[in-house]
Design a protein around this motif. Sequence first.
Motif, PDB file in Angstrom:
ATOM      1  N   LEU A  91      -2.973  -3.092   2.785  1.00  0.00           N
ATOM      2  CA  LEU A  91      -1.982  -4.159   2.918  1.00  0.00           C
ATOM      3  C   LEU A  91      -2.025  -5.070   1.690  1.00  0.00           C
ATOM      4  O   LEU A  91      -0.990  -5.543   1.227  1.00  0.00           O
ATOM      5  N   ARG A  92      -3.208  -5.273   1.150  1.00  0.00           N
ATOM      6  CA  ARG A  92      -3.351  -6.091  -0.055  1.00  0.00           C
ATOM      7  C   ARG A  92      -2.602  -5.452  -1.236  1.00  0.00           C
ATOM      8  O   ARG A  92      -1.977  -6.136  -2.039  1.00  0.00           O
ATOM      9  N   THR A  93      -2.672  -4.125  -1.334  1.00  0.00           N
ATOM     10  CA  THR A  93      -1.984  -3.415  -2.406  1.00  0.00           C
ATOM     11  C   THR A  93      -0.480  -3.635  -2.316  1.00  0.00           C
ATOM     12  O   THR A  93       0.186  -3.965  -3.310  1.00  0.00           O
ATOM     13  N   PRO A 112      -0.770  -2.576  -8.995  1.00  0.00           N
ATOM     14  CA  PRO A 112      -1.737  -2.664  -7.875  1.00  0.00           C
ATOM     15  C   PRO A 112      -2.132  -1.296  -7.317  1.00  0.00           C
ATOM     16  O   PRO A 112      -3.236  -1.134  -6.794  1.00  0.00           O
ATOM     17  N   TYR A 113      -1.244  -0.306  -7.438  1.00  0.00           N
ATOM     18  CA  TYR A 113      -1.571   1.024  -6.910  1.00  0.00           C
ATOM     19  C   TYR A 113      -2.526   1.779  -7.836  1.00  0.00           C
ATOM     20  O   TYR A 113      -3.140   2.757  -7.418  1.00  0.00           O
ATOM     21  N   GLY A 117      -9.547  -2.146  -7.474  1.00  0.00           N
ATOM     22  CA  GLY A 117      -9.838  -3.260  -6.578  1.00  0.00           C
ATOM     23  C   GLY A 117      -8.803  -3.472  -5.488  1.00  0.00           C
ATOM     24  O   GLY A 117      -9.037  -4.233  -4.556  1.00  0.00           O
ATOM     25  N   CYS A 118      -7.669  -2.809  -5.577  1.00  0.00           N
ATOM     26  CA  CYS A 118      -6.613  -2.988  -4.574  1.00  0.00           C
ATOM     27  C   CYS A 118      -6.504  -1.810  -3.615  1.00  0.00           C
ATOM     28  O   CYS A 118      -5.627  -1.795  -2.758  1.00  0.00           O
ATOM     29  N   ASN A 119      -7.348  -0.808  -3.782  1.00  0.00           N
ATOM     30  CA  ASN A 119      -7.283   0.379  -2.933  1.00  0.00           C
ATOM     31  C   ASN A 119      -8.618   0.606  -2.235  1.00  0.00           C
ATOM     32  O   ASN A 119      -9.676   0.366  -2.813  1.00  0.00           O
ATOM     33  N   PHE A 135     -15.322   2.968   1.008  1.00  0.00           N
ATOM     34  CA  PHE A 135     -15.491   1.707   0.302  1.00  0.00           C
ATOM     35  C   PHE A 135     -14.247   0.871   0.552  1.00  0.00           C
ATOM     36  O   PHE A 135     -13.123   1.309   0.265  1.00  0.00           O
ATOM     37  N   LYS A 136     -14.417  -0.294   1.135  1.00  0.00           N
ATOM     38  CA  LYS A 136     -13.291  -1.179   1.423  1.00  0.00           C
ATOM     39  C   LYS A 136     -13.225  -2.268   0.375  1.00  0.00           C
ATOM     40  O   LYS A 136     -14.225  -2.891   0.039  1.00  0.00           O
TER      41      LYS A 136
END
Length: 137
Positions: A91-93, A112-113, A117-119, A135-136
């Motif tokens: 959702l952050r991505t 972002p994709y 750090g966004c995935n 890894f979150k």
Amino acid sequence: MSAPNENNEKVQSAISANIYPDLPPPYTPKTPSDPQLPLPPTENKHNEPDPSAEKDKDIIRPIDFRPSSMRLTCPSCKAEVMTRTEKTPTLRTHACACLLFWLVWWPCICLPYCLPGCNDVDHFCPNCDSYIGGFKC
């Protein structure tokens, strides 16, 4: 005042006439010296190794996953493998991409994709394709 005495006499006569069924045997509590009771656990005062500690050797410890591939033992096939990773947008991505779009930086909307750090990163076994962990971000 003679009523309680009459009731007692009726009960005694009923008991002597064997109207009531046999009563169960009296309850006797078990004492700690009774061999049927388990003994309480004793403390290890002589620093001897705990026999139950040997059972803990097969417990799988949690792994701190990272965004890149890792070498570890697969819990499913028990093989030593280098994990296969897959990036998953979160959702952050999507929120970062929408923010870039609304700020008129639409040429950078794919950034972002591509950023790690966004995935979220999922780790899989290359032998049996089972999910090992993730890894979150």
